[in-house]
Design a protein around this motif. Sequence first.
Motif, PDB file in Angstrom:
ATOM      1  N   ILE A 598       0.839  -1.206   0.000  1.00 19.24           N
ATOM      2  CA  ILE A 598       0.000   0.000   0.000  1.00 19.24           C
ATOM      3  C   ILE A 598       0.870   1.250   0.000  1.00 19.24           C
ATOM      4  N   ASP A 599       1.897   1.239   0.835  1.00 15.72           N
ATOM      5  CA  ASP A 599       2.777   2.411   0.930  1.00 15.72           C
ATOM      6  C   ASP A 599       3.567   2.638  -0.352  1.00 15.72           C
ATOM      7  N   THR A 600       3.721   1.585  -1.163  1.00 15.23           N
ATOM      8  CA  THR A 600       4.444   1.724  -2.429  1.00 15.23           C
ATOM      9  C   THR A 600       3.523   2.207  -3.549  1.00 15.23           C
ATOM     10  N   LEU A 601       2.359   1.560  -3.656  1.00 13.27           N
ATOM     11  CA  LEU A 601       1.472   1.816  -4.786  1.00 13.27           C
ATOM     12  C   LEU A 601       0.651   3.099  -4.636  1.00 13.27           C
ATOM     13  N   MET A 602       0.036   3.271  -3.486  1.00  9.61           N
ATOM     14  CA  MET A 602      -0.977   4.323  -3.371  1.00  9.61           C
ATOM     15  C   MET A 602      -0.433   5.749  -3.508  1.00  9.61           C
ATOM     16  N   PRO A 603       0.760   6.077  -2.999  1.00 10.80           N
ATOM     17  CA  PRO A 603       1.240   7.444  -3.258  1.00 10.80           C
ATOM     18  C   PRO A 603       1.350   7.770  -4.738  1.00 10.80           C
ATOM     19  N   ALA A 604       1.786   6.789  -5.547  1.00  8.62           N
ATOM     20  CA  ALA A 604       1.893   7.016  -6.991  1.00  8.62           C
ATOM     21  C   ALA A 604       0.513   7.223  -7.612  1.00  8.62           C
ATOM     22  N   MET A 605      -0.455   6.416  -7.186  1.00 11.45           N
ATOM     23  CA  MET A 605      -1.803   6.546  -7.748  1.00 11.45           C
ATOM     24  C   MET A 605      -2.449   7.862  -7.316  1.00 11.45           C
ATOM     25  N   ILE A 606      -2.284   8.217  -6.048  1.00  7.06           N
ATOM     26  CA  ILE A 606      -2.896   9.456  -5.559  1.00  7.06           C
ATOM     27  C   ILE A 606      -2.234  10.673  -6.202  1.00  7.06           C
ATOM     28  N   GLN A 607      -0.935  10.573  -6.471  1.00  5.78           N
ATOM     29  CA  GLN A 607      -0.264  11.675  -7.160  1.00  5.78           C
ATOM     30  C   GLN A 607      -0.856  11.865  -8.555  1.00  5.78           C
ATOM     31  N   ARG A 608      -1.089  10.749  -9.266  1.00 12.46           N
ATOM     32  CA  ARG A 608      -1.712  10.846 -10.594  1.00 12.46           C
ATOM     33  C   ARG A 608      -3.155  11.334 -10.461  1.00 12.46           C
ATOM     34  N   TRP A 609      -3.848  10.853  -9.439  1.00 12.84           N
ATOM     35  CA  TRP A 609      -5.228  11.260  -9.167  1.00 12.84           C
ATOM     36  C   TRP A 609      -5.315  12.769  -8.977  1.00 12.84           C
ATOM     37  N   SER A 610      -4.318  13.316  -8.317  1.00 13.21           N
ATOM     38  CA  SER A 610      -4.310  14.761  -8.061  1.00 13.21           C
ATOM     39  C   SER A 610      -4.011  15.557  -9.319  1.00 13.21           C
ATOM     40  N   LYS A 611      -3.291  14.938 -10.259  1.00 12.82           N
ATOM     41  CA  LYS A 611      -2.898  15.640 -11.477  1.00 12.82           C
ATOM     42  C   LYS A 611      -4.013  15.681 -12.512  1.00 12.82           C
TER      43      LYS A 611
END
Length: 937
Positions: A598-611
């Motif tokens: 979770i700590d690996t995947l979700m920051p990347a997804m949330i960063q894209r989500w924010s963009k």
Amino acid sequence: MAWQPQSGPLQEMVGYLKDALSGHDQNAQRHATMMLGQAKSSPETANYLAYILSDGPLLKALGLDSPDKILIRSSAAINLKNTIKAYSKAYPDTNLVYVRSLVIAALQDPASQIRNFAGSVISEIVQRGGILSWPELLPELLALAGNDRGNVSSETQEGAMSALAKICEDNKQSLDQVYNGQRPLAIIIPKLLDITSSPHSKVRSFALACINAFLPQPSPAVITSLDIILARLFHLANDSSDSVRRNVCRSFTHLVDVQPGRIRPHMNGLVDFFVLQQRSTDDPDLALDAAEFWLCVGENRQLCESLAPFLDKIVPVLLESMVYEEEDILRLEGEAEDADQEDRAEDLKPQFATTKNPRSASNSRVGINGEAARDFRLDQADDELSEGEIEENEEGSPASLEERWNLRKCSAAALDILASNFHGPVFAITLPYLNENLRHHEWPIREAAVLAVGAVADGCMEAVTPHLPDLIPYLLSFLDDREPTIRLITCWALGRYSSWASHLQSPSAKQRYFEPMMEGILNRMLDKSKKVQEAAASAFANLEEKATKGLTPYCGPIIRQFVQCFSRYKDRNMFILYDCVQTLAEHVGPALAQQELIDTLMPAMIQRWSKVSDRSQEIFPLLECLSYVATALGDAFAPFATGVFPRCIRIVHQSLEEYIMCINNEALDKPNKDFLVTSLDLMSAIIQALQPDKGGELVENSQPRFFDLLLFCMEDSSNEVRQSSYALLGDCAVNIFEHLQPFLPAIIPSLIQQLDLDNMKDQDIENGFSVINNACWSCGEIAMGEKVGMGPYVEQMYQRLLGIISNPEVPTSVNENAVIALGRLGIHCSPTLAPHLGEFAKTFLLIIGPVEYTDEKADAFLGFNRTVERNPQAMENCLVDYFKASAAYADHSWFNGLNYADLAESFQRVSPKDLDYRDAGLTFPCLEPPRVQGSDT
């Protein structure tokens, strides 16, 4: 007095047509376009446009040079066609007669471009007014095309035939109807067959193209002439014109579908003909039409077996045709590494929410992913692009090499389907080709060999398997080939064999083949070529589908690679990356819920989500991907839901506001409903994933109010939106009922209305039933939560559900959800249902019998039994069905023992003497609660 153009208005019109084509002065272009648009409603405008198209005498005084005049006349034709399309019904007959006379004259123009445009205008006139509005047209065109007068120029014959081809393509049905006891097609077909003997090749080709327009759905006129048609086809098969032979190929391909029995006796000669045409290197379009014959025959069960004796002729020509054409090779060799270059706007295709499965009472958690299939038409209108035209794809942009349906792709698809039908014999013919060409020094030959390896994968797996221990490592070496095209096709081919590698049982075999395959494809996902990245990601998604839970031990390195892709991919490849993430989440499920992952995947997804913006089309696949991730993570998704859920509310609210504005102002573009669909689906996934208190808190804190928005969506005009809305409603009933309950008085009337089959439009039947399916499912779930509170609504719900289960046109899955909803209503509202028991009991038992044994089915039987207990006399016509169904519950090994007692007691409470079960010849089952492990009883 006949209408005559005036020089002033004519000159003004010519000026506007010229300026409208000008790219140098945008102000003049906009003004001219506006003036032409304003003039369309005037009948005189059509007269002037027709006059200009036909090169009327007054044009000579304007001093136009030849190229300008052709462009202006072409522009006049386009504007005339659009004017007729919009306003012809309002034009006086005198104007239409004038226009018709001039466009017929334009068919005799020396310029082929003008003749083609004139034919388009004629076809539009027929479409708008119908065949009977211009009764002399078809005889006139046939007479001109057939040179009945003996003095018609070849250009005029060609122009008339071109117009006929357009009319036939656009008016298939109307030409096959009966008018005053006569069917136009009965006259047209024999005349067209005569014209196929014309000395002019283009006329012969157009005549055959006209006949081809009617072959896919042959009418009596075609069937009557079929022997003559076949005779002409066999004669024209030797025609010197490539265009004629292309249409011969298409004719036989159509006949494979509609008259396979007439094709079978001639297969020997046809195989030789089509092999020869496919080897036509001078005309790749002819070769493509020939290759499509194998594809069509391979998909026809009646004919496919007749190819067996000729595989040694067919397979080699398919393999030869799978090499890139020289022009394509030069283009591919000139491509540079582009992974760091930003995508162009035209590289991004429109995105759509994928089709969802309807909810089921026995399987309420449904997938959101869909898969697009290749779709092409064999009966594309001809054929020859006019001078200056560019081949375009469905979106209107020039077709790229990767998107274009061509000889190479068609041959590979044909080899695939032959392999699926004939298996080992196809591989036996292919193997020598592979041995010779997989090591070829020219990369296009190597690439075609890899394409062949992948094409035979599904159909020849048993024959290929003994070679895979040597073949797979060799293919893996191609992943490092210097040519991006080789790396791309290797990714695809490895994806086709991922099922074999995924199901290897030996740990050493997995280590030797599966792990290198997985690692190799993952590495190519970070290739320096965007196209290779895309192919690798697609192949990895395929591997995920095959390996399923077998990927669980490898989630760490897979997720780490995905995260690198998130940081490097440009916009276009993000779409396939989302597919990889969601497919992994779908198949490994809770294994993703490890904190490290979770700590690996979700920051990347949330960063894209924010963009990604709320109105970006990238939001669709991203929302779908997050739906799967939320489902996999379960309650561990809670920290991210606090940001994701409110944004979904915002998107839904904004979409609904845009829709209301559109209703009030027709000039506004209609909003894309996929914003609603994907947001509703993600909220469904979150509510299912989180603990009820957390999901309820998200709903309670929503602004605007969650259930107000949901009610709007439940009443939306789009089936897809309503389907997702009722799925979300059911999920709320299951998971956060206490938050839903206060809104039921407003929601249930809409639910009842949705259950009314009379509200479903004929053209929406397929999608409409998916909506009703979800409405039935949510009805049952609400009944379980609301209990006796459903009383005021039971009578209306019963009538709607009865209408569904009594209708033979309703799909089985919808009926199953309907009877389960009906049974669940009976648990707490049996007094209301009992008087109706005789109406629905037999149908209920018939539908629920085959349903798999689940808690939902048990709920339905519990409610049914309680209803039977209140009105046992109503069961006299279905005792056998009832006792058979109840006997099935004597084997309660499948059932949750903690809840079994209620159902068992319900069967026992139904009085055997009241039901007179002995007359049915059955023994009433003795139902006892199962012994629970660890119990003292």
